[in-house]
Design an enzyme around this catalytic site. Structure first.
Site, short mmCIF file in Angstrom:
data_model
loop_
_atom_site.label_atom_id
_atom_site.label_comp_id
_atom_site.label_asym_id
_atom_site.label_seq_id
_atom_site.Cartn_x
_atom_site.Cartn_y
_atom_site.Cartn_z
N GLU A 128 -8.20 4.01 11.94
CA GLU A 128 -7.16 3.69 12.91
C GLU A 128 -6.89 4.87 13.81
OE1 GLU A 128 -3.03 4.07 11.39
OE2 GLU A 128 -3.93 3.78 9.39
N ASP B 76 0.86 -1.18 0.00
CA ASP B 76 0.00 0.00 0.00
C ASP B 76 0.89 1.22 0.00
OD1 ASP B 76 0.09 1.06 3.04
OD2 ASP B 76 -0.06 -1.12 3.09
N ASP C 274 -9.68 3.01 5.78
CA ASP C 274 -8.58 2.98 6.74
C ASP C 274 -9.04 3.71 8.00
OD1 ASP C 274 -6.27 3.31 8.22
OD2 ASP C 274 -5.12 4.28 6.63
#
Length: 284
Positions: free
Chosen positions: A174, A83, A172
């Protein structure tokens, strides 16, 4: 009589001088104590907070989950991937392809205020060398709604097409690099935000988005919510020799980000299956 008076006056002046010095020292010590307390209590200086838009997948993993080893290489049932974000700039995709990397995710957006200036080179470049690739969105639940960020993502590279080379978009979610770990949200409010993003993404693309997260963050910020596991593939972040415990509801991971290799290469990942399973996920 005059001598006695003079001595007494001298001693009196000495005592006053001593008290004055002691008082000054006390004030100095108090001032130092208050300064130290203020320094300890002071929040991180603005210079310590990264610029908005600079976040990338796994930014919070190392300080929170650590890194204690790498997985055993040569597992034929897994497929290597990377990524990348703007930190990698223009990526040498042919070099990565030759090294065995067969799939990639590229950061497209963050919040509703940032698009990756290298997205075209990274997204199209990975496709052109033969990789199966997808886009990811760095969530900032404290800035705008989940639905608004899903729309922004789809509108700026996060869409999907059934061409066998495009993976569903990844959320994503987090640690917050800009402030409080859970973005100031309660666990139930975080679940609601994520649900709104996922629902809107599916409404726009017809696909269930991949969820990228770490078990420790997921537990802390969603209360280890299990309700997304039946529909959304899990991309687990754990920089270690094994994935460890997964978030509630998921009995297996689809992808595993197992290490960060630095700004020039991107993070490395393993897809839990052979290349034909990567193609299957792309096709839905």
């Amino acid at each position: 009589m005059s001598v006695h008076t003079s001595g007494t006056a001298h001693r009196s002046r000495a005592r006053v001088h001593l008290r004055t010095r002691l008082g000054a020292m006390g004030i100095l010590l108090l001032s130092l104590s208050l300064s130290l307390s203020a320094l300890i209590a002071r929040p991180a200086h603005a210079a310590d907070v990264p610029a908005r838009g600079s976040a990338y997948m796994g930014m919070g993993v190392i300080p929170h989950d650590g890194q204690d080893g790498l997985p055993t290489p040569g597992d034929a049932t897994q497929t290597e991937g990377v990524d990348v974000s703007s930190h990698q700039g223009n990526v040498a995709w042919s070099t990565l392809w030759s090294s065995g990397v067969k799939w990639a995710y590229v950061k497209a957006t963050e919040g509703t205020y940032y698009t990756n200036p290298y997205f075209t080179q990274q997204y199209n470049g990975s496709y052109n060398v033969g990789m199966i690739r997808g886009a990811y969105h760095f969530a900032t639940p404290d800035t705008t709604s989940g639905a608004a960020q899903a729309n922004y993502f789809v509108n700026n590279g996060g869409g999907w097409s059934k061409d066998g080379k495009t993976l569903p978009g990844a959320l994503d979610i987090e640690w917050n690099p800009y402030g409080a770990a859970c973005y100031g949200k309660t666990q139930s409010a975080m679940v609601t935000w994520i649900r709104d993003f996922l629902n809107q993404y599916k409404a726009r693309t017809g696909r269930d988005a991949v969820i990228y997260s770490a078990t420790s963050w997921w537990t802390q910020c969603t209360g280890n919510y299990s309700g997304f596991a039946s529909a959304n593939p899990l991309w687990i972040a754990r920089y270690a020799s094994a994935v460890g415990t997964l978030p509630a509801g998921w009995s297996y991971y689809t992808m595993w980000q197992y290490t960060s290799s630095g700004p020039t290469v991107g993070d490395h990942n393993k897809f839990n299956g052979a290349l034909d399973r990567v193609v299957a996920l792309a096709n839905g």
